[in-house]
Design an enzyme around this catalytic site. Structure first.
Site, PDB file in Angstrom:
ATOM      1  N   SER A   1      97.763  41.298  25.834  1.00 56.22           N
ATOM      2  CA  SER A   1      97.882  42.762  25.992  1.00 56.22           C
ATOM      3  C   SER A   1      98.729  43.607  25.143  1.00 56.22           C
ATOM      4  O   SER A   1      98.816  44.749  24.955  1.00 56.22           O
ATOM      5  CB  SER A   1      98.356  43.146  27.464  1.00 56.22           C
TER       6      SER A   1
ATOM      7  N   TYR B   1      99.089  48.952  36.580  1.00 54.42           N
ATOM      8  CA  TYR B   1      98.559  48.311  35.587  1.00 54.42           C
ATOM      9  C   TYR B   1      97.088  48.110  35.616  1.00 54.42           C
ATOM     10  O   TYR B   1      96.450  47.392  36.744  1.00 54.42           O
ATOM     11  CB  TYR B   1      99.107  47.253  35.173  1.00 54.42           C
ATOM     12  N   SER B   2      96.043  48.452  34.798  1.00 47.24           N
ATOM     13  CA  SER B   2      94.577  48.271  34.858  1.00 47.24           C
ATOM     14  C   SER B   2      94.286  47.952  33.531  1.00 47.24           C
ATOM     15  O   SER B   2      94.241  49.119  32.760  1.00 47.24           O
ATOM     16  CB  SER B   2      93.870  49.336  35.785  1.00 47.24           C
ATOM     17  N   ASN B   3      93.488  47.145  33.039  1.00 42.49           N
ATOM     18  CA  ASN B   3      92.792  46.686  31.794  1.00 42.49           C
ATOM     19  C   ASN B   3      91.767  47.867  31.784  1.00 42.49           C
ATOM     20  O   ASN B   3      91.382  48.083  30.500  1.00 42.49           O
ATOM     21  CB  ASN B   3      92.423  45.323  31.817  1.00 42.49           C
TER      22      ASN B   3
ATOM     23  N   GLY C   1     101.930  40.033  26.134  1.00 43.18           N
ATOM     24  CA  GLY C   1     100.692  39.807  26.470  1.00 43.18           C
ATOM     25  C   GLY C   1     100.382  38.272  27.174  1.00 43.18           C
ATOM     26  O   GLY C   1     101.117  37.550  26.956  1.00 43.18           O
TER      27      GLY C   1
END
Length: 390
Positions: A107, A200-202, A345
């Site tokens: 990330s 949090y969302s990709n 990440g």
């Protein structure tokens, strides 16, 4: 592979519950070697290194937390860099950990994407407070989801309410197109109304990457390479091409363990496309230090856009006590009294943490196994804090 190996892309320092486990896909299992923990001992170090606090924290990550390897790059206020290693780089051969080796940075990719979006804002090609539909008309629709009511800023700051696609991916280790990732997310309802909370969302960064491509007419990887990597001389950083499951330069192998008493499996080579704009990149600790230092120094963004990036909201539930989330940038209080700015990440086989300070210090620490244990996460954070507070 557990769902966590994909969900770990969130780069969280806290594990979120309620996620079902998945077995390692058969296609991947056939290609990876089974290892044992017998090789997990730190290498001999010189007397000076043994007394170095950073080296001690890396040794502890291997000895006490069971990491196959740990590596760090530490930059002081004058810009001088020192690298550290502990453990074994390849459990099958016993090869040492390459100093400043390449790892999958998960990330941390989000910060690169956010910088490109903010550069486009500075060029007046993107408006932070414009709706997604301004750039991707009609694409984002679902239960409680409407791209006409979600802004670019909300994507970058994780306040859109969009569900996280990586919670719902199947077991196949294969190539995923970005719009396939988005479609997976849109099969599920919104987590909350846009702008009313933080989670949090990709999916947010897949959309940010699609906006970059629509506005520029060029692939996201090319824009990151042109606008950031070449601009500040990141010689060991790249966005893997479709189908590229390898890591190009010297690197420690990454490992995965199905359960606490299971053997380690080498999972270094894996198709990273399911991470795309949320987590596909490869880099080194020193390159990440150079990137975050250049960002804070104003070498990548004009003052107005850098200030927007550093405008934060609370994110303690994911990143720990005192943490706040800006536009693809996390601030975290240090025990020595200042703030670090970075991201972190998590990707199958690798976990990275680090940050930079306004006075020129920077650190990145990586381990070669994705973390699932809270104590190991705290140990990794402690290694970062030790280096930044020297």
């Amino acid at each position: 592979m557990r769902a966590q190996t994909r969900q770990g892309l969130r780069s969280s320092t806290r594990q979120q519950g309620g996620r079902r486990r998945r077995a390692l896909p058969a296609a991947s299992a056939m290609a990876i070697a089974v290892m044992t923990l017998g090789a997990l001992t730190p290498p001999a170090t010189a007397s000076a290194a043994r007394t170095d606090a950073v080296q001690q924290t890396l040794n502890a990550l291997v000895r006490d937390d069971g990491m196959p390897a740990a590596l760090a790059s530490v930059q002081d206020r004058s810009g001088r860099t020192r690298t550290y290693t502990a453990g074994v780089g390849n459990l099958a051969t016993g090869e040492p950990v390459p100093a400043d080796g390449q790892v999958r940075i998960g990330s941390n990719t989000k910060t690169f994407v956010a910088v490109v979006v903010l550069q486009l804002v500075a060029e007046r090609r993107v408006d932070l407070d414009a709706a997604i539909d301004t750039y991707l008309p009609g694409l984002v629709r679902g239960e409680g989801i409407d791209g006409r009511h979600i802004t670019v800023r909300q994507l970058l700051q994780q306040t859109s309410g969009l569900p996280n696609y990586s919670n719902y991916l199947g077991d196949d280790v294969r190539y995923y197109a970005p719009r396939e990732l988005l479609a997976t997310a849109l099969q599920h309802p919104a987590d909350f109304a846009p702008g009313t909370s933080w989670k949090y969302s990709n999916t947010n960064y897949v959309l940010a990457g699609l906006i970059v491509q629509k506005v520029t007419g060029r692939p996201l990887a090319e824009e990151i390479d042109r606008r950031i990597i070449k601009r500040i001389g990141l010689r060991h950083t790249y966005f893997p091409a479709p189908g590229d499951a390898s890591i190009r330069e010297p690197h420690p192998h990454g490992y995965y363990r199905e359960s606490a008493d299971a053997p380690l499996r080498d999972i270094t080579e894996i198709d990273p496309s399911w991470g795309w704009a949320a987590g596909q990149m490869v880099s080194t600790g020193s390159d990440l230090n150079r990137f975050f230092s250049a960002l804070l120094a104003g070498r990548l963004l004009p003052p107005a856009q850098l200030a927007q990036m550093r405008s934060t909201v609370p994110a303690e539930a994911t990143f720990g006590p005192g943490a706040r989330y800006g536009l693809g940038l996390v601030s975290r209080p240090l025990p020595c009294g200042s703030l670090s700015w970075g991201h972190g990440g998590s990707f199958p086989g690798y976990e990275t943490r680090g940050g930079a300070t306004d006075d020129g210090r920077a650190t990145n620490v990586a381990v070669t196994m994705q973390l699932t244990d809270e104590a190991a996460r705290r140990s990794l954070e402690r290694a970062v804090d030790t280096a930044l507070c020297r």
